[in-house]
Motif scaffolding. Structure first.
Motif, PDB file in Angstrom:
ATOM      1  N   THR A  55       0.815  -1.220   0.000  1.00  0.00           N
ATOM      2  CA  THR A  55       0.000   0.000   0.000  1.00  0.00           C
ATOM      3  C   THR A  55       0.845   1.265   0.000  1.00  0.00           C
ATOM      4  O   THR A  55       0.366   2.308  -0.452  1.00  0.00           O
ATOM      5  CB  THR A  55      -0.947   0.055   1.216  1.00  0.00           C
ATOM      6  OG1 THR A  55      -0.159  -0.004   2.422  1.00  0.00           O
ATOM      7  CG2 THR A  55      -1.944  -1.097   1.194  1.00  0.00           C
ATOM      8  N   HIS A  56       2.071   1.174   0.532  1.00  0.00           N
ATOM      9  CA  HIS A  56       2.993   2.322   0.474  1.00  0.00           C
ATOM     10  C   HIS A  56       4.368   1.884   0.944  1.00  0.00           C
ATOM     11  O   HIS A  56       4.513   0.808   1.531  1.00  0.00           O
ATOM     12  CB  HIS A  56       2.461   3.514   1.272  1.00  0.00           C
ATOM     13  CG  HIS A  56       2.354   3.270   2.740  1.00  0.00           C
ATOM     14  ND1 HIS A  56       1.406   2.443   3.286  1.00  0.00           N
ATOM     15  CD2 HIS A  56       3.094   3.723   3.787  1.00  0.00           C
ATOM     16  CE1 HIS A  56       1.549   2.423   4.601  1.00  0.00           C
ATOM     17  NE2 HIS A  56       2.572   3.177   4.937  1.00  0.00           N
ATOM     18  N   GLY A  57       5.360   2.752   0.691  1.00  0.00           N
ATOM     19  CA  GLY A  57       6.746   2.337   0.848  1.00  0.00           C
ATOM     20  C   GLY A  57       7.342   2.471   2.230  1.00  0.00           C
ATOM     21  O   GLY A  57       8.547   2.705   2.340  1.00  0.00           O
ATOM     22  N   HIS A  58       6.560   2.347   3.274  1.00  0.00           N
ATOM     23  CA  HIS A  58       7.129   2.352   4.622  1.00  0.00           C
ATOM     24  C   HIS A  58       7.557   0.937   5.009  1.00  0.00           C
ATOM     25  O   HIS A  58       6.890  -0.039   4.679  1.00  0.00           O
ATOM     26  CB  HIS A  58       6.142   2.935   5.640  1.00  0.00           C
ATOM     27  CG  HIS A  58       6.068   4.428   5.571  1.00  0.00           C
ATOM     28  ND1 HIS A  58       4.982   5.154   5.988  1.00  0.00           N
ATOM     29  CD2 HIS A  58       6.992   5.339   5.130  1.00  0.00           C
ATOM     30  CE1 HIS A  58       5.224   6.454   5.801  1.00  0.00           C
ATOM     31  NE2 HIS A  58       6.428   6.581   5.282  1.00  0.00           N
ATOM     32  N   ILE A  59       8.651   0.884   5.752  1.00  0.00           N
ATOM     33  CA  ILE A  59       9.322  -0.394   6.014  1.00  0.00           C
ATOM     34  C   ILE A  59       8.415  -1.398   6.714  1.00  0.00           C
ATOM     35  O   ILE A  59       8.513  -2.598   6.470  1.00  0.00           O
ATOM     36  CB  ILE A  59      10.617  -0.145   6.819  1.00  0.00           C
ATOM     37  CG1 ILE A  59      11.474  -1.391   6.841  1.00  0.00           C
ATOM     38  CG2 ILE A  59      10.307   0.391   8.211  1.00  0.00           C
ATOM     39  CD1 ILE A  59      12.891  -1.137   7.306  1.00  0.00           C
ATOM     40  N   ASP A  60       7.516  -0.904   7.564  1.00  0.00           N
ATOM     41  CA  ASP A  60       6.652  -1.844   8.295  1.00  0.00           C
ATOM     42  C   ASP A  60       5.629  -2.510   7.372  1.00  0.00           C
ATOM     43  O   ASP A  60       5.005  -3.500   7.750  1.00  0.00           O
ATOM     44  CB  ASP A  60       5.962  -1.160   9.489  1.00  0.00           C
ATOM     45  CG  ASP A  60       5.278   0.140   9.135  1.00  0.00           C
ATOM     46  OD1 ASP A  60       5.786   0.899   8.292  1.00  0.00           O
ATOM     47  OD2 ASP A  60       4.208   0.415   9.722  1.00  0.00           O
ATOM     48  N   HIS A  61       5.469  -1.995   6.141  1.00  0.00           N
ATOM     49  CA  HIS A  61       4.542  -2.579   5.167  1.00  0.00           C
ATOM     50  C   HIS A  61       5.263  -3.385   4.085  1.00  0.00           C
ATOM     51  O   HIS A  61       4.688  -4.298   3.507  1.00  0.00           O
ATOM     52  CB  HIS A  61       3.688  -1.473   4.517  1.00  0.00           C
ATOM     53  CG  HIS A  61       2.816  -0.775   5.514  1.00  0.00           C
ATOM     54  ND1 HIS A  61       1.466  -1.011   5.615  1.00  0.00           N
ATOM     55  CD2 HIS A  61       3.117   0.115   6.495  1.00  0.00           C
ATOM     56  CE1 HIS A  61       0.966  -0.289   6.608  1.00  0.00           C
ATOM     57  NE2 HIS A  61       1.948   0.402   7.159  1.00  0.00           N
ATOM     58  N   VAL A  62       6.520  -3.000   3.819  1.00  0.00           N
ATOM     59  CA  VAL A  62       7.235  -3.584   2.667  1.00  0.00           C
ATOM     60  C   VAL A  62       8.428  -4.456   3.091  1.00  0.00           C
ATOM     61  O   VAL A  62       9.016  -5.147   2.252  1.00  0.00           O
ATOM     62  CB  VAL A  62       7.681  -2.451   1.700  1.00  0.00           C
ATOM     63  CG1 VAL A  62       8.827  -1.632   2.266  1.00  0.00           C
ATOM     64  CG2 VAL A  62       8.014  -2.980   0.320  1.00  0.00           C
ATOM     65  N   GLY A 130      -1.018  11.227   0.225  1.00  0.00           N
ATOM     66  CA  GLY A 130      -1.145  12.047   1.430  1.00  0.00           C
ATOM     67  C   GLY A 130      -0.263  11.517   2.549  1.00  0.00           C
ATOM     68  O   GLY A 130       0.620  12.226   3.036  1.00  0.00           O
ATOM     69  N   HIS A 131      -0.488  10.279   2.971  1.00  0.00           N
ATOM     70  CA  HIS A 131       0.426   9.665   3.958  1.00  0.00           C
ATOM     71  C   HIS A 131       1.810   9.563   3.324  1.00  0.00           C
ATOM     72  O   HIS A 131       2.818   9.895   3.937  1.00  0.00           O
ATOM     73  CB  HIS A 131      -0.127   8.307   4.382  1.00  0.00           C
ATOM     74  CG  HIS A 131       0.779   7.561   5.309  1.00  0.00           C
ATOM     75  ND1 HIS A 131       1.120   8.021   6.562  1.00  0.00           N
ATOM     76  CD2 HIS A 131       1.427   6.373   5.166  1.00  0.00           C
ATOM     77  CE1 HIS A 131       1.940   7.154   7.145  1.00  0.00           C
ATOM     78  NE2 HIS A 131       2.136   6.154   6.317  1.00  0.00           N
ATOM     79  N   THR A 132       1.826   9.082   2.076  1.00  0.00           N
ATOM     80  CA  THR A 132       2.981   9.216   1.186  1.00  0.00           C
ATOM     81  C   THR A 132       2.408   9.540  -0.187  1.00  0.00           C
ATOM     82  O   THR A 132       1.205   9.376  -0.417  1.00  0.00           O
ATOM     83  CB  THR A 132       3.799   7.899   1.063  1.00  0.00           C
ATOM     84  OG1 THR A 132       2.939   6.883   0.524  1.00  0.00           O
ATOM     85  CG2 THR A 132       4.357   7.452   2.411  1.00  0.00           C
ATOM     86  N   GLY A 149      -4.330   0.629   3.909  1.00  0.00           N
ATOM     87  CA  GLY A 149      -2.962   1.059   4.218  1.00  0.00           C
ATOM     88  C   GLY A 149      -2.986   2.047   5.372  1.00  0.00           C
ATOM     89  O   GLY A 149      -3.812   1.928   6.287  1.00  0.00           O
ATOM     90  N   ASP A 150      -2.098   3.035   5.324  1.00  0.00           N
ATOM     91  CA  ASP A 150      -2.058   4.024   6.417  1.00  0.00           C
ATOM     92  C   ASP A 150      -2.796   5.302   6.038  1.00  0.00           C
ATOM     93  O   ASP A 150      -2.492   6.375   6.555  1.00  0.00           O
ATOM     94  CB  ASP A 150      -0.604   4.341   6.794  1.00  0.00           C
ATOM     95  CG  ASP A 150       0.034   3.210   7.587  1.00  0.00           C
ATOM     96  OD1 ASP A 150      -0.653   2.193   7.821  1.00  0.00           O
ATOM     97  OD2 ASP A 150       1.214   3.338   7.953  1.00  0.00           O
ATOM     98  N   THR A 151      -3.776   5.214   5.129  1.00  0.00           N
ATOM     99  CA  THR A 151      -4.560   6.402   4.780  1.00  0.00           C
ATOM    100  C   THR A 151      -5.658   6.639   5.804  1.00  0.00           C
ATOM    101  O   THR A 151      -5.881   7.776   6.237  1.00  0.00           O
ATOM    102  CB  THR A 151      -5.146   6.239   3.358  1.00  0.00           C
ATOM    103  OG1 THR A 151      -4.049   6.158   2.436  1.00  0.00           O
ATOM    104  CG2 THR A 151      -6.029   7.422   2.975  1.00  0.00           C
TER     105      THR A 151
END
Ligand SMILES: [Zn+2]
Length: 209
Positions: A55-62, A130-132, A149-151
């Motif tokens: 959902t986005h490129g933050h380490i806790d997701h990828v 927005g979040h990224t 995701g984190d939206t």
């Protein structure tokens, strides 16, 4: 629809394993860590992973994506606008005090309106910056489920103070895209409990009024 949701890694990112009961094809969304647990879940349901969506490129997701790709052969898809986040995974690892996961390479960009399929399951990609800048939500219209995701969170929204974050953009994404979905859509946020569009419309302090 087989849908297992479980928190992975120190920041407890909600990882989804979504499988089609007939074809046994599966999508994994946000394999942030704990790849062995993800594979156990896949195996328990007799599934074959055909796509890894981020959902986005933050380490806790990828963080676990490359390992999952190596073990399943499934391609990794993330919106290309989060390439800067993927370039700074080592720095992100430092922020939360974990070992850097190594470089992540994207097989395709998740673009607004893209159709995602696993057997008979269909989803649509919503680009919700927005979040990224590259944040996306994955919407399953037939099942009325949104992987947000984190939206959007139950009672809150994604933070916009990290690199690439933009408060005006996340509010625009929420008002014009996410909150435009039917009220009975179940929202699976990137962290914390599930909610619905209607519940957030009524009670989320960022969205009421
Ligand atoms: Zn995030």
């Amino acid at each position: 629809m087989i849908h297992e949701i479980f928190p992975v890694g120190p920041l407890q990112c909600n990882c989804s394993v979504i499988g089609d009961e007939t074809s046994h094809e599966a999508i994994v969304i946000d394999p942030g860590a704990d790849v062995s647990r993800i594979l156990d879940t896949v195996t328990r349901h007799g599934l074959k992973v055909t796509q890894v969506l981020i959902t986005h490129g933050h380490i806790d997701h990828v963080g676990g994506a490359m390992k999952l790709k190596q073990l399943t052969g499934a391609p990794i898809l993330i919106n290309k606008n989060d390439s800067p986040q993927l370039q700074m995974l080592d720095m992100q690892a430092g922020w939360i005090g974990i070992a850097p996961p190594g470089p992540v390479t994207i097989d395709a960009s998740l673009e607004d309106g893209d159709a995602i399929k696993a057997g008979a399951l269909h989803a649509t990609v919503m680009h919700t910056p927005g979040h990224t800048e590259g944040s996306t939500c994955i919407y399953f219209p037939a099942e009325k489920k949104l992987i947000a995701g984190d939206t959007l969170f139950a009672g809150s929204i994604g933070r916009t103070d990290l690199p690439g974050g933009d408060f005006e953009k996340i509010m625009q994404s929420l008002h014009q895209r996410v909150m435009a979905l039917p009220e009975d859509v179940i929202v699976i946020p990137g962290h914390g409990p599930a909610t619905t569009i209607g519940e957030e419309k009524e009670t989320n302090p960022f969205l009421v009024g």
